[in-house]
Design a protein around this motif. Sequence first.
Motif: not given
Length: 161
Positions: A57-62
């Motif tokens: 979740x903390x890295x979905x856009x990265x």
Amino acid sequence: MAARREVEIVALHVSPVHAYEGRPSDGPRPDPGPVSRDEVEIRKGLGIVGDRYFNHPAHRNAAVTVIAAESLDQWPVDPLLARRNIVVRGFDVDSLPRGTVFRLGDIRFEVHRPANPCAWMDVAIAPGAFKALRGKGGIRCVPLDDGVLKVGKAALAIMDA
């Protein structure tokens, strides 16, 4: 589509764990398995199957990192030491602004932010790499398509807005 060019995917990196935690002077944790791949499976919005940031979740856009091989050429080291997922030769990925959509092979990616280097680069690559890679550490992206990337020649295209 505009700005289409041929590039080479020189390395693909998948790591199930984060090897660089804690203090660089303590050294990295050992990777539990092979991290160099000839091909990787990518899932829309989730990242690279098997990677530590897949569906995190903390890295979905990265979830996927891309770096230009040219940024690493001053050091005679394996490009995978930079711990970026995709290493390409022939295009300055750091020139892509946030929000840009580009296609690598058959997969579209959206640029979300720079993949800034950290102090671990001095340990993993060479002393001075952390400072030298500022502004050239690559980009963090989200995949917009499912697909497979393979090491070798590939087309890279910047998508029209």
